[in-house]
Scaffold this active site. Sequence first.
Site, PDB file in Angstrom:
ATOM      1  N   ALA A  64     -16.937  -0.917 -13.107  1.00 11.10           N
ATOM      2  CA  ALA A  64     -16.803   0.148 -12.110  1.00 11.10           C
ATOM      3  C   ALA A  64     -17.079   1.498 -12.771  1.00 11.10           C
ATOM      4  O   ALA A  64     -16.801   1.696 -13.965  1.00 11.10           O
ATOM      5  CB  ALA A  64     -15.401   0.139 -11.509  1.00 11.10           C
ATOM      6  N   GLY A 110     -15.824  -4.589 -13.201  1.00 17.14           N
ATOM      7  CA  GLY A 110     -16.516  -4.812 -11.933  1.00 17.14           C
ATOM      8  C   GLY A 110     -17.863  -5.482 -12.123  1.00 17.14           C
ATOM      9  O   GLY A 110     -18.353  -6.147 -11.221  1.00 17.14           O
ATOM     10  N   GLU A 113     -16.984  -8.998 -12.237  1.00 17.43           N
ATOM     11  CA  GLU A 113     -16.545  -9.367 -10.886  1.00 17.43           C
ATOM     12  C   GLU A 113     -17.729  -9.553  -9.944  1.00 17.43           C
ATOM     13  O   GLU A 113     -17.714 -10.426  -9.075  1.00 17.43           O
ATOM     14  CB  GLU A 113     -15.563  -8.319 -10.359  1.00 17.43           C
ATOM     15  N   GLU A 133      -9.858  -4.072 -17.933  1.00 18.88           N
ATOM     16  CA  GLU A 133      -9.032  -3.102 -17.202  1.00 18.88           C
ATOM     17  C   GLU A 133      -7.634  -2.936 -17.798  1.00 18.88           C
ATOM     18  O   GLU A 133      -7.055  -1.870 -17.707  1.00 18.88           O
ATOM     19  CB  GLU A 133      -8.937  -3.496 -15.723  1.00 18.88           C
TER      20      GLU A 133
HETATM   21  C1  LIG Z   1      -9.816   6.880 -16.153  1.00 21.67           C
HETATM   22  C2  LIG Z   1      -9.811   5.915 -15.070  1.00 21.67           C
HETATM   23  C3  LIG Z   1      -8.651   4.949 -15.161  1.00 21.67           C
HETATM   24  C4  LIG Z   1      -8.800   3.773 -14.172  1.00 21.67           C
HETATM   25  C5  LIG Z   1      -9.743   2.728 -14.716  1.00 21.67           C
HETATM   26  C6  LIG Z   1     -10.455   1.924 -13.743  1.00 21.67           C
HETATM   27  C7  LIG Z   1      -9.613   1.328 -12.666  1.00 21.67           C
HETATM   28  C8  LIG Z   1     -10.440   0.449 -11.741  1.00 21.67           C
HETATM   29  C9  LIG Z   1      -9.653  -0.096 -10.592  1.00 21.67           C
HETATM   30  C10 LIG Z   1     -10.403  -1.136  -9.797  1.00 21.67           C
HETATM   31  C11 LIG Z   1     -11.843  -0.784  -9.563  1.00 21.67           C
HETATM   32  C12 LIG Z   1     -12.605  -1.984  -9.156  1.00 21.67           C
HETATM   33  C13 LIG Z   1     -12.476  -3.070 -10.207  1.00 21.67           C
HETATM   34  C14 LIG Z   1     -13.273  -2.761 -11.423  1.00 21.67           C
HETATM   35  C15 LIG Z   1     -12.729  -2.050 -12.467  1.00 21.67           C
HETATM   36  C16 LIG Z   1     -13.554  -1.690 -13.616  1.00 21.67           C
HETATM   37  O1  LIG Z   1     -14.650  -2.164 -13.811  1.00 21.67           O
HETATM   38  S1  LIG Z   1     -12.892  -0.498 -14.675  1.00 21.67           S
HETATM   39  C17 LIG Z   1     -14.143  -0.331 -15.917  1.00 21.67           C
HETATM   40  C18 LIG Z   1     -14.178  -1.555 -16.787  1.00 21.67           C
HETATM   41  N1  LIG Z   1     -15.185  -1.411 -17.827  1.00 21.67           N
HETATM   42  C19 LIG Z   1     -14.894  -0.896 -19.022  1.00 21.67           C
HETATM   43  O2  LIG Z   1     -13.780  -0.536 -19.315  1.00 21.67           O
HETATM   44  C20 LIG Z   1     -16.046  -0.804 -19.995  1.00 21.67           C
HETATM   45  C21 LIG Z   1     -16.267   0.658 -20.378  1.00 21.67           C
HETATM   46  N2  LIG Z   1     -17.385   0.753 -21.316  1.00 21.67           N
HETATM   47  C22 LIG Z   1     -17.253   0.363 -22.622  1.00 21.67           C
HETATM   48  O3  LIG Z   1     -16.261  -0.148 -23.080  1.00 21.67           O
HETATM   49  C23 LIG Z   1     -18.468   0.593 -23.483  1.00 21.67           C
HETATM   50  O4  LIG Z   1     -19.333   1.473 -22.811  1.00 21.67           O
HETATM   51  C24 LIG Z   1     -19.233  -0.716 -23.809  1.00 21.67           C
HETATM   52  C25 LIG Z   1     -19.556  -1.479 -22.544  1.00 21.67           C
HETATM   53  C26 LIG Z   1     -18.403  -1.569 -24.764  1.00 21.67           C
HETATM   54  C27 LIG Z   1     -20.557  -0.324 -24.492  1.00 21.67           C
HETATM   55  O5  LIG Z   1     -20.247   0.526 -25.597  1.00 21.67           O
HETATM   56  P1  LIG Z   1     -21.452   1.290 -26.307  1.00 21.67           P
HETATM   57  O6  LIG Z   1     -22.560   0.363 -26.583  1.00 21.67           O
HETATM   58  O7  LIG Z   1     -20.836   2.085 -27.424  1.00 21.67           O
HETATM   59  O8  LIG Z   1     -21.994   2.303 -25.193  1.00 21.67           O
HETATM   60  P2  LIG Z   1     -21.239   3.628 -24.672  1.00 21.67           P
HETATM   61  O9  LIG Z   1     -21.750   4.803 -25.454  1.00 21.67           O
HETATM   62  O10 LIG Z   1     -19.789   3.403 -24.564  1.00 21.67           O
HETATM   63  O11 LIG Z   1     -21.813   3.712 -23.149  1.00 21.67           O
HETATM   64  C28 LIG Z   1     -23.165   4.115 -22.914  1.00 21.67           C
HETATM   65  C29 LIG Z   1     -23.128   5.045 -21.731  1.00 21.67           C
HETATM   66  O12 LIG Z   1     -22.645   4.282 -20.573  1.00 21.67           O
HETATM   67  C30 LIG Z   1     -21.516   4.952 -20.052  1.00 21.67           C
HETATM   68  N3  LIG Z   1     -20.596   3.954 -19.501  1.00 21.67           N
HETATM   69  C31 LIG Z   1     -20.188   2.818 -20.092  1.00 21.67           C
HETATM   70  N4  LIG Z   1     -19.326   2.160 -19.292  1.00 21.67           N
HETATM   71  C32 LIG Z   1     -19.208   2.879 -18.147  1.00 21.67           C
HETATM   72  C33 LIG Z   1     -18.463   2.722 -16.924  1.00 21.67           C
HETATM   73  N5  LIG Z   1     -17.707   1.673 -16.698  1.00 21.67           N
HETATM   74  N6  LIG Z   1     -18.564   3.710 -15.997  1.00 21.67           N
HETATM   75  C34 LIG Z   1     -19.379   4.788 -16.216  1.00 21.67           C
HETATM   76  N7  LIG Z   1     -20.123   5.002 -17.333  1.00 21.67           N
HETATM   77  C35 LIG Z   1     -20.020   4.043 -18.291  1.00 21.67           C
HETATM   78  C36 LIG Z   1     -20.922   5.716 -21.199  1.00 21.67           C
HETATM   79  O13 LIG Z   1     -20.097   6.750 -20.711  1.00 21.67           O
HETATM   80  C37 LIG Z   1     -22.154   6.199 -21.909  1.00 21.67           C
HETATM   81  O14 LIG Z   1     -22.686   7.267 -21.163  1.00 21.67           O
HETATM   82  P3  LIG Z   1     -23.013   8.644 -21.959  1.00 21.67           P
HETATM   83  O15 LIG Z   1     -21.691   9.050 -22.559  1.00 21.67           O
HETATM   84  O16 LIG Z   1     -23.521   9.550 -20.881  1.00 21.67           O
HETATM   85  O17 LIG Z   1     -24.031   8.241 -22.976  1.00 21.67           O
END
Ligand SMILES: CCCCCCCCCCCCC/C=C/C(=O)SCCNC(=O)CCNC(=O)[C@H](O)C(C)(C)COP(=O)(O)OP(=O)(O)OC[C@H]1O[C@@H](n2cnc3c(N)ncnc32)[C@H](O)[C@@H]1OP(=O)(O)O
Length: 259
Positions: A64, A110, A113, A133
């Site tokens: 997400a 997500g 999911e 999450e």
């Molecule tokens: C603060 C909010 C709190 C609430 C949290 C969410 C609640 C959700 C409730 C229910 C919603 C529906 C159900 C789904 C829920 C979810 O999916 S929550 C998100 C779950 N996913 C994660 O936690 C993964 C987050 N990302 C990472 O851990 C890492 O990015 C990675 C996948 C391990 C990859 O790492 P790496 O190779 O080092 O790349 P990064 O530099 O981290 O990322 C590259 C760019 O992508 C952006 N990005 C990554 N993940 C997300 C994301 N989920 N949303 C938006 N953007 C994301 C990241 O910011 C980088 O962008 P830039 O900084 O612009 O380069």
Amino acid sequence: MNTVLRTELRDRIAVLTLDRPGQLNAIGSETAEQLKQTLADVRDNDDVRALVITGAGRAFSAGADLGEIESFTAPGQFRTFVGRLTEAFALLEDFPKPSVAAVHGFAFGGGLELALACDLRVAERGTRLGLPEMKLGVLPGAGGTQRLPRLLPPAIARQMILTGEPIDAERAHALGLVNELAEPGGALKTAEALAAKLTAGAPLALAAGKRLVDYGLGMDLEAAIAYERETVAVLFSTEDRAEGLKAFRERRPGDFRGV
Ligand SMILES: CCCCCCCCCCCCC/C=C/C(=O)SCCNC(=O)CCNC(=O)[C@H](O)C(C)(C)COP(=O)(O)OP(=O)(O)OC[C@H]1O[C@@H](n2cnc3c(N)ncnc32)[C@H](O)[C@@H]1OP(=O)(O)O
């Protein structure tokens, strides 16, 4: 509205590509709305017999959109957001045409999911699949706590949800969450080959087969077998059933029209 989900039609397969590679194909409200619209567009297109969902860039989807979530200022926005994702994923799961997720890099939150709402999953070796999450202080909110234990041994699903730790594609394949493993760079090609096998099926039988498996799992066995019997009886009166037997006699693939 930005295009965050691209659709290409080829060989009776609609290939849907999550197209926000800069954000690792994070899934936000726009993605959910475009997925719903795409499903509505291809639903009645007889030239589309199966779906493949893939991600642009180096990941399927990192989950997400945390940027959108962080912008919320009231709990109601959060609930609406989760509702949009769960509604879109339910439409995909109930869609009358089979779907294959082509997963590479990461399928987190997500993103996983979404893949769980597909009928089948192909993943490249080394892909990581998880529900992180818990590490964000919350829980999966788009079906993960319910679909994952139905596809994995519950103890493994529980460990993934409670620790937020991912598993790799090799283990997911060994456990049955992933239908087919692909070599690096091969997820989409493998998924399209699997989808091509699905497109050879009779549309009414494909739709009914999805429903029987999905709904039957939650039914009493005797009632589910009765449901199966009634469904098969209806299919027996279709033109595709006659075509199937005719094709068998003529030693050729069936040319099924969905009637
Ligand atoms: C603060 C909010 C709190 C609430 C949290 C969410 C609640 C959700 C409730 C229910 C919603 C529906 C159900 C789904 C829920 C979810 O999916 S929550 C998100 C779950 N996913 C994660 O936690 C993964 C987050 N990302 C990472 O851990 C890492 O990015 C990675 C996948 C391990 C990859 O790492 P790496 O190779 O080092 O790349 P990064 O530099 O981290 O990322 C590259 C760019 O992508 C952006 N990005 C990554 N993940 C997300 C994301 N989920 N949303 C938006 N953007 C994301 C990241 O910011 C980088 O962008 P830039 O900084 O612009 O380069």
